[in-house]
Design a protein around this motif. Structure first.
Motif, mmCIF file in Angstrom:
data_model
loop_
_atom_site.group_PDB
_atom_site.id
_atom_site.type_symbol
_atom_site.label_atom_id
_atom_site.label_comp_id
_atom_site.label_asym_id
_atom_site.label_seq_id
_atom_site.Cartn_x
_atom_site.Cartn_y
_atom_site.Cartn_z
ATOM 1 N N PRO A 102 0.829 -1.219 0.000
ATOM 2 C CA PRO A 102 0.000 0.000 0.000
ATOM 3 C C PRO A 102 0.862 1.268 0.000
ATOM 4 C CG PRO A 102 -0.793 -1.552 1.630
ATOM 5 C CD PRO A 102 0.499 -2.105 1.103
ATOM 6 N N THR A 103 0.372 2.289 -0.638
ATOM 7 C CA THR A 103 1.124 3.526 -0.812
ATOM 8 C C THR A 103 1.472 4.166 0.517
ATOM 9 O OG1 THR A 103 -0.004 3.865 -2.917
ATOM 10 C CG2 THR A 103 1.098 5.766 -1.962
ATOM 11 N N TRP A 104 0.549 4.148 1.462
ATOM 12 C CA TRP A 104 0.819 4.799 2.750
ATOM 13 C C TRP A 104 1.917 4.073 3.521
ATOM 14 C CZ3 TRP A 104 -0.055 2.307 7.396
ATOM 15 C CH2 TRP A 104 -0.830 1.150 7.348
ATOM 16 N N VAL A 105 2.041 2.761 3.361
ATOM 17 C CA VAL A 105 3.128 2.019 4.014
ATOM 18 C C VAL A 105 4.451 2.332 3.320
ATOM 19 C CG1 VAL A 105 4.027 -0.291 4.519
ATOM 20 C CG2 VAL A 105 1.613 0.184 4.818
ATOM 21 N N ALA A 106 4.437 2.320 1.992
ATOM 22 C CA ALA A 106 5.655 2.601 1.243
ATOM 23 C C ALA A 106 6.167 4.008 1.525
ATOM 24 C CB ALA A 106 5.404 2.412 -0.249
ATOM 25 N N ASN A 107 5.280 4.976 1.494
ATOM 26 C CA ASN A 107 5.702 6.353 1.756
ATOM 27 C C ASN A 107 6.124 6.545 3.207
ATOM 28 O OD1 ASN A 107 5.214 7.033 -0.884
ATOM 29 N ND2 ASN A 107 3.170 7.845 -0.477
ATOM 30 N N GLY A 108 5.468 5.881 4.126
ATOM 31 C CA GLY A 108 5.843 5.990 5.535
ATOM 32 C C GLY A 108 7.229 5.446 5.807
ATOM 33 N N LEU A 109 7.583 4.367 5.147
ATOM 34 C CA LEU A 109 8.924 3.793 5.339
ATOM 35 C C LEU A 109 9.994 4.576 4.593
ATOM 36 C CD1 LEU A 109 8.546 -0.089 5.179
ATOM 37 C CD2 LEU A 109 9.450 1.273 7.049
ATOM 38 N N ARG A 110 9.655 5.136 3.467
ATOM 39 C CA ARG A 110 10.662 5.742 2.609
ATOM 40 C C ARG A 110 10.896 7.224 2.871
ATOM 41 N NH1 ARG A 110 12.398 3.624 -1.685
ATOM 42 N NH2 ARG A 110 12.237 5.519 -2.909
ATOM 43 N N ASP A 111 9.928 7.934 3.401
ATOM 44 C CA ASP A 111 10.025 9.386 3.466
ATOM 45 C C ASP A 111 10.518 9.949 4.793
ATOM 46 O OD1 ASP A 111 9.183 9.545 0.880
ATOM 47 O OD2 ASP A 111 7.079 9.940 1.379
ATOM 48 N N GLY A 112 10.664 9.148 5.793
ATOM 49 C CA GLY A 112 11.052 9.697 7.082
ATOM 50 C C GLY A 112 12.261 9.003 7.684
ATOM 51 N N ILE A 113 12.524 9.381 8.899
ATOM 52 C CA ILE A 113 13.653 8.805 9.623
ATOM 53 C C ILE A 113 13.390 7.343 9.985
ATOM 54 C CG2 ILE A 113 12.922 9.483 11.935
ATOM 55 C CD1 ILE A 113 15.870 10.293 12.409
ATOM 56 N N VAL A 114 12.115 6.951 9.977
ATOM 57 C CA VAL A 114 11.750 5.564 10.285
ATOM 58 C C VAL A 114 12.411 4.602 9.304
ATOM 59 C CG1 VAL A 114 9.806 3.964 10.460
ATOM 60 C CG2 VAL A 114 9.584 6.271 11.346
ATOM 61 N N GLY A 115 12.468 4.988 8.034
ATOM 62 C CA GLY A 115 13.106 4.147 7.030
ATOM 63 C C GLY A 115 14.584 3.959 7.289
ATOM 64 N N GLY A 116 15.260 5.019 7.728
ATOM 65 C CA GLY A 116 16.682 4.908 8.061
ATOM 66 C C GLY A 116 16.923 3.996 9.247
ATOM 67 N N ILE A 117 16.084 4.127 10.271
ATOM 68 C CA ILE A 117 16.211 3.248 11.447
ATOM 69 C C ILE A 117 15.909 1.810 11.055
ATOM 70 C CG2 ILE A 117 15.212 2.735 13.714
ATOM 71 C CD1 ILE A 117 14.787 5.798 14.013
ATOM 72 N N PHE A 118 14.899 1.626 10.212
ATOM 73 C CA PHE A 118 14.548 0.300 9.711
ATOM 74 C C PHE A 118 15.721 -0.314 8.941
ATOM 75 C CE2 PHE A 118 12.210 -2.363 6.532
ATOM 76 C CZ PHE A 118 11.691 -3.274 7.431
ATOM 77 N N CYS A 119 16.379 0.479 8.100
ATOM 78 C CA CYS A 119 17.535 -0.021 7.338
ATOM 79 C C CYS A 119 18.711 -0.339 8.256
ATOM 80 C CB CYS A 119 17.953 0.988 6.280
ATOM 81 S SG CYS A 119 16.839 1.028 4.874
ATOM 82 N N LEU A 120 18.889 0.437 9.303
ATOM 83 C CA LEU A 120 19.961 0.156 10.258
ATOM 84 C C LEU A 120 19.701 -1.170 10.974
ATOM 85 C CD1 LEU A 120 22.563 1.413 11.372
ATOM 86 C CD2 LEU A 120 21.188 2.413 13.184
ATOM 87 N N ILE A 121 18.467 -1.412 11.361
ATOM 88 C CA ILE A 121 18.105 -2.687 11.999
ATOM 89 C C ILE A 121 18.308 -3.843 11.016
ATOM 90 C CG2 ILE A 121 16.164 -4.010 12.937
ATOM 91 C CD1 ILE A 121 15.146 -1.324 14.116
ATOM 92 N N ILE A 122 17.940 -3.639 9.766
ATOM 93 C CA ILE A 122 18.142 -4.684 8.759
ATOM 94 C C ILE A 122 19.623 -4.967 8.571
ATOM 95 C CG2 ILE A 122 17.944 -5.165 6.282
ATOM 96 C CD1 ILE A 122 15.181 -3.889 6.390
ATOM 97 N N GLY A 123 20.446 -3.923 8.573
ATOM 98 C CA GLY A 123 21.893 -4.124 8.460
ATOM 99 C C GLY A 123 22.444 -4.962 9.597
ATOM 100 N N VAL A 124 21.979 -4.689 10.816
ATOM 101 C CA VAL A 124 22.409 -5.490 11.969
ATOM 102 C C VAL A 124 21.959 -6.942 11.813
ATOM 103 C CG1 VAL A 124 22.085 -5.796 14.460
ATOM 104 C CG2 VAL A 124 22.532 -3.530 13.539
ATOM 105 N N LEU A 125 20.725 -7.141 11.355
ATOM 106 C CA LEU A 125 20.224 -8.502 11.154
ATOM 107 C C LEU A 125 20.992 -9.236 10.060
ATOM 108 C CD1 LEU A 125 16.391 -7.909 11.510
ATOM 109 C CD2 LEU A 125 17.903 -9.075 13.115
ATOM 110 N N VAL A 126 21.417 -8.532 9.019
ATOM 111 C CA VAL A 126 22.228 -9.154 7.965
ATOM 112 C C VAL A 126 23.563 -9.620 8.540
ATOM 113 C CG1 VAL A 126 23.515 -8.672 5.840
ATOM 114 C CG2 VAL A 126 21.131 -8.016 6.012
#
Length: 173
Positions: A102-126
């Motif tokens: 959904p567009t609101w989920v995609a924009n919510g993850l991509r447009d704010g600092i939440v996406g950066g924190i999410f990517c940092l968590i993914i990097g740690v999990l990798v």
């Protein structure tokens, strides 16, 4: 002189959009390299899923809009069709994430600092899944085989963290 001034984020320097662009392009390039190295090496499904989530969040806006548009619909249709005949060769669910989210989920993850924190968590999990894949910390140093594949893998993970932290620092200052 603070970190933001040193990196050129204040006083007419690169700014937040420059850090966002470098995060999107640099993070995407190195996540794709990691995905290719994962598929040619150990073939960890968990790492592939994590890297696709990282790509979903960090993919450059121009390319993301193309994938979410008409072109993405056709590619996803062809991928689903190919998956019907060759299910082991074409894992469709990873690509469909880009198209059907959904567009609101995609924009919510991509447009704010939440996406950066999410990517940092993914990097740690990798990193955690990579350490688990080689047998944990005890085997990490005893079975250390330094080859080009290992070097490129470690370098790519380092750059993923670099671009993510660079983006997060620019967003908070």
């Amino acid at each position: 002189m603070g970190f933001a001034e040193f990196m050129g984020f204040e006083g007419g320097g690169v700014g937040s959009s420059g850090a966002r662009d470098s995060f999107q392009w640099g993070g995407t390039i190195f996540a794709l390299i990691l995905l290719i190295l994962n598929r040619t090496g150990r073939r960890s499904g968990m790492q592939s899923n994590l890297l696709v989530m990282y790509l979903f969040t960090s993919f450059p806006t121009v390319l993301f809009k193309i994938l979410r548009g008409q072109f993405g619909y056709w590619v996803s249709f062809l991928a689903v069709s190919a998956n019907l005949f060759f299910p082991q060769t074409f894992p469709v669910s990873r690509f469909l994430l880009f198209v059907v989210t959904p567009t609101w989920v995609a924009n919510g993850l991509r447009d704010g600092i939440v996406g950066g924190i999410f990517c940092l968590i993914i990097g740690v999990l990798v990193v955690i899944t990579a350490i688990q894949g080689i047998g944990g910390f005890s085997d990490c140093f005893s079975n250390c085989e330094c080859n080009c594949h290992c070097f490129a893998y470690c370098l790519s993970i380092g750059f993923i963290f670099f671009f993510t932290i660079l983006y997060l620092c620019s967003e908070t200052w």
